[in-house]
Design an enzyme around this catalytic site. Structure first.
Site, PDB file in Angstrom:
ATOM      1  N   ARG A 132      -2.157  -2.121  -3.585  1.00 36.06           N
ATOM      2  CA  ARG A 132      -3.653  -1.617  -3.487  1.00 36.06           C
ATOM      3  C   ARG A 132      -3.378  -0.739  -3.929  1.00 36.06           C
ATOM      4  O   ARG A 132      -2.522   0.714  -4.339  1.00 36.06           O
ATOM      5  CB  ARG A 132      -4.155  -1.502  -2.102  1.00 36.06           C
ATOM      6  CG  ARG A 132      -4.856  -0.142  -1.507  1.00 36.06           C
ATOM      7  CD  ARG A 132      -5.194   0.253  -0.325  1.00 36.06           C
ATOM      8  NE  ARG A 132      -6.194   0.848   0.188  1.00 36.06           N
ATOM      9  CZ  ARG A 132      -6.486   1.563   0.848  1.00 36.06           C
ATOM     10  NH1 ARG A 132      -4.834   2.490   1.542  1.00 36.06           N
ATOM     11  NH2 ARG A 132      -7.688   2.286   0.831  1.00 36.06           N
ATOM     12  N   HIS A 166     -12.829   1.376   0.455  1.00 36.67           N
ATOM     13  CA  HIS A 166     -12.449   0.381   0.699  1.00 36.67           C
ATOM     14  C   HIS A 166     -13.295  -0.971   0.694  1.00 36.67           C
ATOM     15  O   HIS A 166     -13.557  -1.887   1.236  1.00 36.67           O
ATOM     16  CB  HIS A 166     -14.170   0.166   2.260  1.00 36.67           C
ATOM     17  CG  HIS A 166     -12.952   1.893   3.438  1.00 36.67           C
ATOM     18  ND1 HIS A 166     -13.540   2.559   3.938  1.00 36.67           N
ATOM     19  CD2 HIS A 166     -11.509   1.653   4.071  1.00 36.67           C
ATOM     20  CE1 HIS A 166     -12.916   3.294   4.800  1.00 36.67           C
ATOM     21  NE2 HIS A 166     -11.724   2.957   4.211  1.00 36.67           N
ATOM     22  N   ARG A 203     -13.064  13.558   8.927  1.00 31.80           N
ATOM     23  CA  ARG A 203     -13.914  13.762   7.783  1.00 31.80           C
ATOM     24  C   ARG A 203     -14.992  14.362   8.187  1.00 31.80           C
ATOM     25  O   ARG A 203     -15.453  13.107   8.980  1.00 31.80           O
ATOM     26  CB  ARG A 203     -13.740  12.626   6.445  1.00 31.80           C
ATOM     27  CG  ARG A 203     -12.609  12.612   5.461  1.00 31.80           C
ATOM     28  CD  ARG A 203     -12.379  11.934   4.806  1.00 31.80           C
ATOM     29  NE  ARG A 203     -10.945  11.232   4.283  1.00 31.80           N
ATOM     30  CZ  ARG A 203     -10.655  10.216   3.948  1.00 31.80           C
ATOM     31  NH1 ARG A 203     -11.452   8.892   4.617  1.00 31.80           N
ATOM     32  NH2 ARG A 203      -9.592  10.128   3.740  1.00 31.80           N
ATOM     33  N   ASN A 235       0.703  -1.033   0.428  1.00 35.73           N
ATOM     34  CA  ASN A 235      -0.134  -0.035   0.192  1.00 35.73           C
ATOM     35  C   ASN A 235       1.002   1.076   0.031  1.00 35.73           C
ATOM     36  O   ASN A 235       1.567   1.272   0.362  1.00 35.73           O
ATOM     37  CB  ASN A 235      -1.063   0.022   0.966  1.00 35.73           C
ATOM     38  CG  ASN A 235      -1.752   1.144   0.967  1.00 35.73           C
ATOM     39  OD1 ASN A 235      -1.631   2.140   0.572  1.00 35.73           O
ATOM     40  ND2 ASN A 235      -3.118   1.237   2.420  1.00 35.73           N
ATOM     41  N   GLU A 238      -6.942  -6.934   4.373  1.00 33.35           N
ATOM     42  CA  GLU A 238      -7.364  -6.623   3.162  1.00 33.35           C
ATOM     43  C   GLU A 238      -6.150  -6.912   2.418  1.00 33.35           C
ATOM     44  O   GLU A 238      -5.730  -6.749   1.215  1.00 33.35           O
ATOM     45  CB  GLU A 238      -7.266  -4.806   3.057  1.00 33.35           C
ATOM     46  CG  GLU A 238      -8.214  -3.818   3.698  1.00 33.35           C
ATOM     47  CD  GLU A 238      -8.645  -2.679   3.994  1.00 33.35           C
ATOM     48  OE1 GLU A 238      -8.087  -2.927   4.809  1.00 33.35           O
ATOM     49  OE2 GLU A 238      -8.920  -1.941   3.034  1.00 33.35           O
TER      50      GLU A 238
END
Ligand code: ADP
Length: 393
Positions: free
Chosen positions: A89, A178, A237, A7, A379
């Site tokens: 990713r 996601h 956020r 990633n 993941e």
């Protein structure tokens, strides 16, 4: 077989080396502050953690060399040939990618063509991809997109009610994010339920957070949108907001569009409401100690998560399983409780005792109409599985 799951961010490179198909972690680590003179490299293997600080790592190629040398020097691999594949990713695959893709020059160009939709992420992924292609030129490299799982959303669920030309010309629509996590967790739930037409909601709540509705194994709606800003409030956020705030902040404070957008991405959510921290542990502790705004940050998020769950319950025409995952979903029982107590009208009941447990667990009460499960996400495993699947094609 050893597969590397990567990633790459703009100044960081996270990786995990996995033994496949056993799906066991062999080593993991992160290079942080790439591009600076005080970069750091952390490598974990065999229960040990090694850290190198104050490194000069000018770019991702140097970081990749450092990672590979670290693996070799510590005997984690004895030669480069032991790495059988690398999975990367990639946050945004737009409508161009309906599945993960074996990386070649054309795939890199396609990822670059989506930079406008993910200006912070995709360029960084490409730098990471190129660095690994240079270091391991003979090894299969696969791009695994956060958006692919949500490509099954029907048009009425992913289109905004904005001028249609915005979609046609610039791809303005919901893509979600996601996806790898929502897919991993919902597959486990789907198999556990053991029925074809399963109805599942996954709450991926970490620093970034998104909710998705999954019917018969397919994503039919998700809370994140064109970018990860849409949806529920997160660590920093805001989630959904009236876009008119852009004009108001410009008039009142002289904020540019970029400044307001930055505040909505980085200074809102838990951090903005509490004024304390973006981290759920700090927020929960402060709320316990009686801090009103910390409690408010939890309550606003829980309310909005419950709003999504209510609307997805209707969309799915019922619900079999509600799954919590990611840093907060897996660990913060207070957040799970705050959400679930708003859902009793749907027959969703939490067992408060079971909710205290750690790791994978069923936390619904015996008389709950819907199973509530904590399912730790992975993941990296999902990425490694795709490297193997596409390597066989
Ligand atoms: P991301 O991958 O989006 O950066 P994570 O999934 O790692 O985020 O989640 C980070 C959040 O998880 C933080 O708010 C952190 O407080 C929370 N978290 C992690 N571990 C725990 C824990 N043991 N107890 C409570 N919260 C935790």
């Amino acid at each position: 077989m050893k597969i590397m799951s990567v990633n790459a961010g703009s100044s960081s490179l996270k990786f995990q080396l996995l033994l496949m198909p056993e799906e066991k972690e062999i080593a993991s680590g992160i290079v942080e502050r790439i591009g600076n003179k005080n970069a750091e490299f952390t490598l974990k293997f065999n229960g040990t953690k090694k850290q190198q600080k104050d490194l000069v790592i000018l770019d991702h190629s140097v970081a990749v060399d450092l990672v590979i040398n670290g693996l070799l020097e510590n005997g984690i691999i004895s030669s480069l040939e032991e790495i059988n594949g690398v999975g990367h990713r990639v946050v945004q695959g737009g409508e161009l990618f309906k599945d993960s893709a074996v990386i070649d020059d054309e795939v890199v160009l396609k990822i670059a063509s989506l930079n406008d939709l993910a200006p912070l992420h995709n360029p960084a992924h490409i730098i990471g991809i190129n660095a690994f292609r240079k270091a391991l030129p003979n090894v299969i490299q696969v791009a695994v997109f956060d958006t692919v799982f949500h490509q099954t959303m029907p048009q009425e669920n992913f289109l905004y009610a904005t001028p249609y030309e915005w979609y046609e010309k610039y791809g303005v629509r919901k893509y979600g994010a996601h996806g790898t996590s929502h897919q991993y967790v919902s597959q486990i739930a789907h198999n556990r339920l053991g029925k074809e037409d399963s109805k599942i909601i996954v709450c991926h709540i970490g620093n970034g957070a998104s909710i998705s509705a999954i019917r018969a194994g397919k994503s039919i709606d998700t809370s994140m949108g064109l970018t990860p800003l849409e949806g529920i409030p997160m660590g920093t956020r805001s989630g959904n907001i009236d876009p008119a705030v852009f004009l108001l902040m410009s008039q009142k404070e002289g904020y540019s569009l970029e400044k307001t957008l930055n505040e909505l991405n980085r200074a809102s959510g838990y951090l903005g409401v509490s004024g304390l921290s973006h981290d759920s542990r700090d927020i929960v502790d402060a709320a316990h100690a009686g801090n009103h705004r910390a409690q408010l940050a939890i309550d606003i998020q829980a309310k909005r998560i419950a709003d999504y769950i209510g609307s997805y319950y209707v969309l799915l025409e019922g619900l079999d399983a509600l799954c919590f995952t990611a840093g907060i979903g897996e660990n913060a029982k207070e957040v799970r409780e705050a959400v679930c107590k708003r859902l009793e009208v749907l027959g969703i009941k939490l067992d408060l005792e079971k909710n205290n447990s750690r790791g994978e667990a069923e936390i619904s009460s015996d008389d709950s109409k819907v199973k509530v499960w904590v399912i730790p996400t992975n993941e990296e495993v999902m990425i490694a599985r795709d490297v193997i699947r596409l390597g066989k094609k």
